[in-house]
Design a protein around this motif. Structure first.
Motif, PDB file in Angstrom:
ATOM      1  N   VAL A 120      17.237  14.327 -25.323  1.00  0.00           N
ATOM      2  CA  VAL A 120      17.019  14.183 -23.882  1.00  0.00           C
ATOM      3  C   VAL A 120      17.426  12.786 -23.411  1.00  0.00           C
ATOM      4  O   VAL A 120      18.071  12.642 -22.363  1.00  0.00           O
ATOM      5  N   ILE A 121      17.100  11.768 -24.184  1.00  0.00           N
ATOM      6  CA  ILE A 121      17.439  10.392 -23.810  1.00  0.00           C
ATOM      7  C   ILE A 121      18.946  10.222 -23.665  1.00  0.00           C
ATOM      8  O   ILE A 121      19.423   9.465 -22.830  1.00  0.00           O
ATOM      9  N   PHE A 122      19.701  10.946 -24.439  1.00  0.00           N
ATOM     10  CA  PHE A 122      21.161  10.947 -24.380  1.00  0.00           C
ATOM     11  C   PHE A 122      21.642  11.219 -22.957  1.00  0.00           C
ATOM     12  O   PHE A 122      22.638  10.664 -22.508  1.00  0.00           O
ATOM     13  N   TYR A 123      20.939  12.077 -22.221  1.00  0.00           N
ATOM     14  CA  TYR A 123      21.339  12.504 -20.872  1.00  0.00           C
ATOM     15  C   TYR A 123      20.669  11.691 -19.767  1.00  0.00           C
ATOM     16  O   TYR A 123      20.838  11.989 -18.594  1.00  0.00           O
ATOM     17  N   ILE A 124      19.901  10.679 -20.164  1.00  0.00           N
ATOM     18  CA  ILE A 124      19.254   9.806 -19.190  1.00  0.00           C
ATOM     19  C   ILE A 124      19.875   8.415 -19.227  1.00  0.00           C
ATOM     20  O   ILE A 124      20.316   7.898 -18.216  1.00  0.00           O
ATOM     21  N   GLY A 125      19.882   7.813 -20.425  1.00  0.00           N
ATOM     22  CA  GLY A 125      20.329   6.429 -20.555  1.00  0.00           C
ATOM     23  C   GLY A 125      21.765   6.254 -20.979  1.00  0.00           C
ATOM     24  O   GLY A 125      22.557   5.640 -20.276  1.00  0.00           O
ATOM     25  N   TRP A 126      22.103   6.802 -22.127  1.00  0.00           N
ATOM     26  CA  TRP A 126      23.450   6.643 -22.649  1.00  0.00           C
ATOM     27  C   TRP A 126      23.656   7.621 -23.785  1.00  0.00           C
ATOM     28  O   TRP A 126      22.719   7.887 -24.520  1.00  0.00           O
ATOM     29  N   PRO A 127      24.780   8.216 -23.944  1.00  0.00           N
ATOM     30  CA  PRO A 127      26.055   7.940 -23.291  1.00  0.00           C
ATOM     31  C   PRO A 127      26.323   8.768 -22.033  1.00  0.00           C
ATOM     32  O   PRO A 127      27.210   8.438 -21.262  1.00  0.00           O
ATOM     33  N   ASP A 128      25.570   9.812 -21.775  1.00  0.00           N
ATOM     34  CA  ASP A 128      25.803  10.631 -20.578  1.00  0.00           C
ATOM     35  C   ASP A 128      24.826  10.209 -19.485  1.00  0.00           C
ATOM     36  O   ASP A 128      24.047  10.999 -18.959  1.00  0.00           O
ATOM     37  N   VAL A 143       8.912  14.649 -13.923  1.00  0.00           N
ATOM     38  CA  VAL A 143      10.065  14.087 -14.639  1.00  0.00           C
ATOM     39  C   VAL A 143      10.436  12.735 -14.051  1.00  0.00           C
ATOM     40  O   VAL A 143      10.720  11.786 -14.787  1.00  0.00           O
ATOM     41  N   LYS A 144      10.395  12.618 -12.729  1.00  0.00           N
ATOM     42  CA  LYS A 144      10.701  11.338 -12.083  1.00  0.00           C
ATOM     43  C   LYS A 144       9.695  10.264 -12.503  1.00  0.00           C
ATOM     44  O   LYS A 144      10.068   9.120 -12.748  1.00  0.00           O
ATOM     45  N   ALA A 145       8.423  10.620 -12.587  1.00  0.00           N
ATOM     46  CA  ALA A 145       7.396   9.668 -13.017  1.00  0.00           C
ATOM     47  C   ALA A 145       7.656   9.223 -14.445  1.00  0.00           C
ATOM     48  O   ALA A 145       7.454   8.058 -14.791  1.00  0.00           O
ATOM     49  N   TRP A 146       8.121  10.139 -15.285  1.00  0.00           N
ATOM     50  CA  TRP A 146       8.422   9.807 -16.678  1.00  0.00           C
ATOM     51  C   TRP A 146       9.618   8.868 -16.761  1.00  0.00           C
ATOM     52  O   TRP A 146       9.587   7.862 -17.471  1.00  0.00           O
ATOM     53  N   LYS A 164      12.094   4.180 -17.642  1.00  0.00           N
ATOM     54  CA  LYS A 164      10.883   4.165 -18.477  1.00  0.00           C
ATOM     55  C   LYS A 164      10.665   5.578 -18.989  1.00  0.00           C
ATOM     56  O   LYS A 164      10.315   6.462 -18.217  1.00  0.00           O
ATOM     57  N   VAL A 165      10.907   5.817 -20.236  1.00  0.00           N
ATOM     58  CA  VAL A 165      10.783   7.158 -20.814  1.00  0.00           C
ATOM     59  C   VAL A 165       9.919   7.079 -22.078  1.00  0.00           C
ATOM     60  O   VAL A 165      10.426   7.130 -23.187  1.00  0.00           O
ATOM     61  N   LYS A 166       8.639   6.979 -21.876  1.00  0.00           N
ATOM     62  CA  LYS A 166       7.717   6.808 -23.008  1.00  0.00           C
ATOM     63  C   LYS A 166       7.693   8.051 -23.882  1.00  0.00           C
ATOM     64  O   LYS A 166       7.671   9.162 -23.387  1.00  0.00           O
ATOM     65  N   TYR A 167       7.664   7.795 -25.173  1.00  0.00           N
ATOM     66  CA  TYR A 167       7.580   8.896 -26.125  1.00  0.00           C
ATOM     67  C   TYR A 167       6.165   9.429 -26.156  1.00  0.00           C
ATOM     68  O   TYR A 167       5.918  10.576 -26.155  1.00  0.00           O
TER      69      TYR A 167
END
Length: 158
Positions: free
Chosen positions: A76-84, A123-126, A155-158
């Motif tokens: 999921v982080i791939f589609y939020i921060g990097w590379p997508d 999702v926005k809060a996350w 901010k995407v806390k695990y």
């Protein structure tokens, strides 16, 4: 006059504290993974292709109603921060952040407008209220790429 100033400061402090508290309380394990399992796993689960494979044969997979794999925090982080960068935000957004139409995955956030709005806010809060951006890693179509300062707001806390 002094009383009004103190009241205004307290109002701002409490508003910031309550908004920040929601963002701090939202985590992938507790909130986002269960939402994903309910709304997204059918097309983006463990049997879905990883991004590279998906991009190589996108028509094949979308024809089978399969998107790229997103069943783990790392995916999921791939589609939020990097590379997508920003892909998740662009696809889930209701159109209000971009001033346009909703993203192509917004409709899958719930059965009703109310449920979709509630899940989008989660999702926005996350991601973080200031981290929600439609920008990509690099500039595209007159839209600048995401800056370091903007990335730091995610901010995407695990």
């Amino acid at each position: 006059m002094k009383t009004n100033w103190i009241a205004a400061c307290l109002a701002v402090c409490f508003a910031g504290a309550s908004g920040g508290a929601l963002a701090q309380d939202v985590t992938y394990r507790k909130d986002i993974k269960p939402l994903f399992d309910k709304q997204c796993v059918e097309c983006h689960g463990s049997d879905a292709p990883y991004y590279g494979e998906f991009k190589e044969n996108e028509k094949h997979f979308t024809g089978k109603k399969q998107g790229p794999r997103m069943d783990s925090y790392a995916d999921v982080i791939f589609y939020i921060g990097w590379p997508d960068t920003g892909a998740l935000m662009r696809r889930l957004d209701d159109g209000k952040s971009s001033g346009g139409k909703p993203g192509n995955m917004h409709k899958y956030l719930g059965e009703t407008d109310e449920e979709r709005a509630k899940n989008l806010e989660l999702v926005k809060a996350w991601v973080g209220p200031q981290g929600w951006t439609m920008k990509r890693w690099e500039a595209r179509g007159g839209v600048p790429g995401i800056s370091r300062e903007e990335l730091e707001k995610i901010k995407v806390k695990y």
